[in-house]
Structure formats: C-alpha cells, structure tokens
Design an enzyme around this catalytic site. Sequence first.
Site, PDB file in Angstrom:
ATOM      1  N   GLU A 107       9.217   0.794  11.291  1.00  7.89           N
ATOM      2  CA  GLU A 107      10.298   1.780  11.169  1.00  7.89           C
ATOM      3  C   GLU A 107       9.620   3.134  11.264  1.00  7.89           C
ATOM      4  O   GLU A 107       8.883   3.536  10.360  1.00  7.89           O
ATOM      5  CB  GLU A 107      11.023   1.587   9.839  1.00  7.89           C
ATOM      6  CG  GLU A 107      12.398   2.225   9.835  1.00  7.89           C
ATOM      7  CD  GLU A 107      12.409   3.561   9.141  1.00  7.89           C
ATOM      8  OE1 GLU A 107      12.294   4.589   9.862  1.00  7.89           O
ATOM      9  OE2 GLU A 107      12.519   3.592   7.913  1.00  7.89           O
ATOM     10  N   CYS A 157      13.106  10.419   8.037  1.00 11.40           N
ATOM     11  CA  CYS A 157      12.986   9.949   9.420  1.00 11.40           C
ATOM     12  C   CYS A 157      14.315  10.060  10.159  1.00 11.40           C
ATOM     13  O   CYS A 157      14.338  10.208  11.362  1.00 11.40           O
ATOM     14  CB  CYS A 157      12.438   8.528   9.458  1.00 11.40           C
ATOM     15  SG  CYS A 157      13.299   7.441   8.334  1.00 11.40           S
ATOM     16  N   GLY A 195       2.116   3.722  13.703  1.00 12.66           N
ATOM     17  CA  GLY A 195       2.737   2.454  14.093  1.00 12.66           C
ATOM     18  C   GLY A 195       2.043   1.837  15.295  1.00 12.66           C
ATOM     19  O   GLY A 195       1.807   0.628  15.382  1.00 12.66           O
ATOM     20  N   GLU A 239       8.769  15.429  16.247  1.00 15.23           N
ATOM     21  CA  GLU A 239       9.244  15.231  14.876  1.00 15.23           C
ATOM     22  C   GLU A 239       8.416  16.144  13.963  1.00 15.23           C
ATOM     23  O   GLU A 239       7.213  15.938  13.780  1.00 15.23           O
ATOM     24  CB  GLU A 239       9.074  13.779  14.446  1.00 15.23           C
ATOM     25  CG  GLU A 239       9.648  13.560  13.060  1.00 15.23           C
ATOM     26  CD  GLU A 239       9.515  12.143  12.544  1.00 15.23           C
ATOM     27  OE1 GLU A 239       8.437  11.557  12.694  1.00 15.23           O
ATOM     28  OE2 GLU A 239      10.487  11.634  11.965  1.00 15.23           O
ATOM     29  N   GLY A 280       6.547   4.644   8.767  1.00 18.77           N
ATOM     30  CA  GLY A 280       5.713   5.837   8.866  1.00 18.77           C
ATOM     31  C   GLY A 280       5.816   6.424  10.262  1.00 18.77           C
ATOM     32  O   GLY A 280       6.829   6.248  10.954  1.00 18.77           O
ATOM     33  N   SER A 281       4.767   7.101  10.683  1.00 19.89           N
ATOM     34  CA  SER A 281       4.813   7.823  11.952  1.00 19.89           C
ATOM     35  C   SER A 281       4.652   6.876  13.143  1.00 19.89           C
ATOM     36  O   SER A 281       4.055   5.802  13.032  1.00 19.89           O
ATOM     37  CB  SER A 281       3.705   8.873  11.986  1.00 19.89           C
ATOM     38  OG  SER A 281       2.447   8.233  11.904  1.00 19.89           O
ATOM     39  N   GLU A 296       2.793   7.417  15.655  1.00 22.03           N
ATOM     40  CA  GLU A 296       1.363   7.394  15.983  1.00 22.03           C
ATOM     41  C   GLU A 296       0.630   6.278  15.208  1.00 22.03           C
ATOM     42  O   GLU A 296      -0.138   5.507  15.787  1.00 22.03           O
ATOM     43  CB  GLU A 296       0.815   8.766  15.604  1.00 22.03           C
ATOM     44  CG  GLU A 296      -0.600   9.026  15.938  1.00 22.03           C
ATOM     45  CD  GLU A 296      -1.083  10.282  15.192  1.00 22.03           C
ATOM     46  OE1 GLU A 296      -0.256  11.054  14.663  1.00 22.03           O
ATOM     47  OE2 GLU A 296      -2.310  10.454  15.128  1.00 22.03           O
ATOM     48  N   LYS A 341       0.852  -1.194   0.000  1.00 22.11           N
ATOM     49  CA  LYS A 341       0.000   0.000   0.000  1.00 22.11           C
ATOM     50  C   LYS A 341       0.886   1.243   0.000  1.00 22.11           C
ATOM     51  O   LYS A 341       1.479   1.600   1.014  1.00 22.11           O
ATOM     52  CB  LYS A 341      -0.914   0.056   1.223  1.00 22.11           C
ATOM     53  CG  LYS A 341      -1.967   1.157   1.031  1.00 22.11           C
ATOM     54  CD  LYS A 341      -2.629   1.605   2.306  1.00 22.11           C
ATOM     55  CE  LYS A 341      -1.898   2.696   3.029  1.00 22.11           C
ATOM     56  NZ  LYS A 341      -1.689   3.942   2.265  1.00 22.11           N
TER      57      LYS A 341
HETATM   58  P1  ADP Z   1       3.586  10.229   7.534  1.00 23.64           P
HETATM   59  O1  ADP Z   1       3.522  11.040   8.786  1.00 23.64           O
HETATM   60  O2  ADP Z   1       4.948   9.939   7.021  1.00 23.64           O
HETATM   61  O3  ADP Z   1       2.567  10.604   6.488  1.00 23.64           O
HETATM   62  P2  ADP Z   1       1.859   8.147   8.337  1.00 23.64           P
HETATM   63  O4  ADP Z   1       2.228   7.245   9.453  1.00 23.64           O
HETATM   64  O5  ADP Z   1       0.736   9.086   8.505  1.00 23.64           O
HETATM   65  O6  ADP Z   1       3.217   8.820   7.991  1.00 23.64           O
HETATM   66  O7  ADP Z   1       1.595   7.312   7.014  1.00 23.64           O
HETATM   67  C1  ADP Z   1       2.417   6.263   6.590  1.00 23.64           C
HETATM   68  C2  ADP Z   1       1.552   5.223   5.919  1.00 23.64           C
HETATM   69  O8  ADP Z   1       0.603   4.730   6.868  1.00 23.64           O
HETATM   70  C3  ADP Z   1       0.732   5.743   4.737  1.00 23.64           C
HETATM   71  O9  ADP Z   1       0.742   4.752   3.725  1.00 23.64           O
HETATM   72  C4  ADP Z   1      -0.656   5.913   5.339  1.00 23.64           C
HETATM   73  O10 ADP Z   1      -1.699   5.810   4.396  1.00 23.64           O
HETATM   74  C5  ADP Z   1      -0.696   4.751   6.312  1.00 23.64           C
HETATM   75  N1  ADP Z   1      -1.679   4.896   7.395  1.00 23.64           N
HETATM   76  C6  ADP Z   1      -2.156   6.027   7.958  1.00 23.64           C
HETATM   77  N2  ADP Z   1      -3.056   5.748   8.927  1.00 23.64           N
HETATM   78  C7  ADP Z   1      -3.156   4.393   8.986  1.00 23.64           C
HETATM   79  C8  ADP Z   1      -3.915   3.466   9.790  1.00 23.64           C
HETATM   80  N3  ADP Z   1      -4.750   3.890  10.729  1.00 23.64           N
HETATM   81  N4  ADP Z   1      -3.740   2.144   9.576  1.00 23.64           N
HETATM   82  C9  ADP Z   1      -2.881   1.694   8.637  1.00 23.64           C
HETATM   83  N5  ADP Z   1      -2.156   2.512   7.848  1.00 23.64           N
HETATM   84  C10 ADP Z   1      -2.276   3.843   8.006  1.00 23.64           C
END
Ligand code: ADP
Length: 501
Positions: free
Chosen positions: A271, A305, A253, A404, A248-249, A251, A195
């Site tokens: 990560e 990151c 994670g 961050e 990703g973030s 939060e 995804k």
């Molecule tokens: P960033 O702050 O780098 O945008 P995010 O953590 O928001 O990082 O997003 C990283 C990935 O996680 C994206 O592909 C986003 O669509 C996906 N994502 C965001 N929210 C959720 C969720 N609740 N469950 C699974 N994946 C998510």
Amino acid sequence: MSALKLPDVKLQPGTLEFLEKHPKNLFINNEWLAAQSGETFETRNPASGDVLAEVALAGEADVDAAVAAARTAFRGPWSQLAAADRAARLFKLADLIDAHADALAELETLDNGKPLRVARRGDLPYVTKHLRYQAGWADKIEGSTVPVTYPDQFVYTRREPLGVVAGIIPWNFPLLMAIWKLGPALTAGNTLILKPAEQTPLTALYLADLVKEAGFPPGVVNVLPGPGLPTGAALAKHMGIDKLAFTGSTEVGRKIMEAAANSNLKRVSLELGGKSPNVIFADADVNAAIRGAQWAVFSTAGQECVAGTRLFVERAAYEQVVEGLKAQVEKMVVNHGFAEKVHVGPVITEQQMSRIVGYIEEGKKAGAEVVTGGGRVEELGGGYFVQPTVFAYQDDSLSIVTDEIFGPVAAVTAFDDWDELIARANNTIYGLAAGVWTRDIGKAHRYAHAVQAGTVWINGYGMIDPAAPFGGYKQSGFGREMGKEAIELYTQVKTVWVGMQ
Ligand code: ADP
C-alpha cells in the site's frame, strides 16, 4: 523527560510510566530483549525536536530470532487453536486497547505530533473497530466444493494461512497501521513480526504488552523496532518469512518487491503513495466541497497517502473555490498536538520539513502562485511546523503537481471540459484515491468509473471503514486491506482431490 516541557501538558500516569520505566526493547516470544548488537536509536517529539526515548535497534540476528519464534508459534500452539479461540484473543486485545486508549493516544501525539483530539477520537476508536471487524472473520474463513468433470472425484478447497508474516509500517498512523497488519494476519491464522517506523515506535511497543496480556502464545506477535536499514531490509530478504505486508513509499515498496524476488518469492502486498485528484464541478454544493477539499489535504498535516493534493475545479467555480479555500485555510491553527486549539500539528521530522519546504520553493520558482502559506512556521520553537500551503497552477509537469510531497501542500487548477479533466486527473503514476463533488449523479458515477484509483469518494473525502476494501491502482500498490479482501490477502488456497471409487 523532554515531552513534559510542552506548555500545559499533563500526561496520564500510564503514559508517564511507559515513557520513564518501560524498557524500549525488542518483543520476541512474549519477552523484552535488548538488541543482540546492543544498538539503539532515538525517537523524537516532532513538536519540539526533543528525544522521547532510546529504543533497541533490531539487527539481522534479532530478525533471525523473531522469525524462529514466529515459526515455532505457527507450527505449534497457534495453529492448534480453534478459529473461535483466535478470535477471542483478538477481541480481548481490542478491549485492552480501549482500556488503555488514553495513554496510547498521548503516546501517538508525542511520537507522531498529531493533535491529541484526533489520536483519541479518530485513530484509537478506529483501531479497535478494525480489530473487532477482522476478528469476526476468524471462524468464517471457508473453502468451497468444486464441481469437476470427473464423476468419481470429490474436490474441495481450504483457505489456509501463509505462515510467518512480516508487517512493515509507516509513521503517519502508527498504531492503526500496526493493527491493519496484525488484525487480518492473526485472524487468518498467521504469526506476525511487526516493524514499526523508526520515527514512531512507541505505541507498537505499548501494544506488545497488551498482546501478552490478551493471552497470545509466545511468538505469535513479535515487535522489532528499527530503521529501514538494517531492520526492514533484513525482513524483506529473509528466507523464513512467507509474506511481507508493507505500507509506505513507492520507492521502498519497489525495494521490497526486489528483495522478495531475490530471496524466497515471499508474498508481497504493497500500500504505497498517492497524488490523488479531488474534483469540484460547478454544480456541486461548493461550500461543502471547499471544506471537503480543505480536510482532504490538511488532516494529519498532509501526511496521508490518500491526501487529495491535486484539486481540479470547473472554471465557472474556480474563483469562488480558490477564495473560499484560502479563507478556510487561513483560519487553521498550526500548533503542537496537545494545544487546546490545533488543526495542523508538526510534520514528522526535520528532514521531512526541509523536503516539504524544498518542494514549496520549487513551486514558487517554477511560477506557481502561492494562494496562502508558503513556508515554515518559525515561531513555534524547535518543532517541525509548516504552514498549510495552497498553490494555484496551470502546468501539470511541476514537481508540486507530480510528486507525493507528504506535507500540508495543495495544488489547485481550473479545467474546462470532461476529456481534459479525465486525462489530467489520471496523468499520474499513482492511483490510490480520488474525490468528486457534484449534484449530478450520472456525472459522479461516470467520473468514479473513469478515474484510475482504488477508492473514489463522491461528495465526501477520506472515509475509511473496516468493511470497505482499500488499496491502490498503478504504482500505489496492490492487495486490498480491510473488508473480506484482507482475509484473502493473508491466506492461500489448497485444492484437495478425493477419489470416491
Ligand atoms: P515514508 O516515506 O512514509 O517514511 P518509507 O517507505 O520510507 O515511508 O518507510 C515506511 C517503512 O518502510 C518504515 O517502517 C521504514 O523503516 C521501512 N523501510 C525503509 N526503507 C526500507 C528498506 N530498504 N527495506 C525495508 N523496509 C524499509
């Protein structure tokens, strides 16, 4: 197409053809399908705010279909291939990516905003280096024989794939992150549902055609564009997915771990974010350290990151570093990614731009000194541009120091002694990376051992290599990508007992 409005941009024919003609759909079973709901979302060019494409939005029913395809492929043709034949397809994919690198780099710049030079000379070569390194492991994944205490038992282990892996990735290195997941997952014999981030789905879709051309059986790689909700969340809670690899973030994670815990206890590797300390001692090559500190924060417009956003300078060198950094940063050109001269591109979205500017305003209000920068770049049209900003500060509790920001914002402070430095450097929930600049080799290693971070750079910053394990301490996550550790992350150990009596 809106992208063409940018000045002096002549796109490659392959880029244009993809933008204008290729379906921006879901890739399941080596076929392009619309979302079952018919829903789509827009992806925009951050340099102009214009819509680049309407992309199919994968819902729960599409996730079910992709999981079924990936499971069938895992049970069937993919598991029956010899490891060397898996590797051959991965090597072929790397060759195809190289052959399409110009179009892929342009799509990355259009969708993400990063300078084309960086996408073409940085991201793309690294993508295929990584893929080839991982593919090389395919026929070297070995178990062991185990000397147990029973004389009539022969015991050995096998390292087996996990099954269906989902990769959820961010927008800062869209194709690279896709390959960080695809490389080890497929090398180890798993199948994959990828995804991409909703802000940057284009290169993952382009990649899917190359996957098909490389000869992967249907269902081995599936690409499901869509946002966190519903697409990411549907993957995280799915009972048919064996492992979720997330970048990703912190939060999100946390949400993914929760969803895994409340569904099928799928394996999770995370990560996550960082707020990395970069330290300059007075005995360093200070000019090299200033340039290193500059790029540690401002490459990818601060949207990395590992960004070295907290800069600690030994007091004797503090004035020199702050002045040098200010001079260097003020020479940086903020512009769209296709410009001839550009160091810092736009940030990813309008929302992210407002968030970054919000942090800058908070920093100012809380009394941190703006050394340079300090706001939006207004004159660059509708794009999301932020000035490279450096704050000088003393108070470690400011939000510009603790959070961050994921934008071009550095915070620099002076330190006086070792204990103070180590306590302050480690005073963060994160632990992804750290840097140190000194000519004293003993001090450099003492720092590397004392700092709580998954990667430490001595007299350098930001290097990453397919052979070098990479991942977080503390709330920056767990699991190591790259190196042979990545193979461990995508396999499980089976112990086999053989009675010899
Ligand atoms: P960033 O702050 O780098 O945008 P995010 O953590 O928001 O990082 O997003 C990283 C990935 O996680 C994206 O592909 C986003 O669509 C996906 N994502 C965001 N929210 C959720 C969720 N609740 N469950 C699974 N994946 C998510």
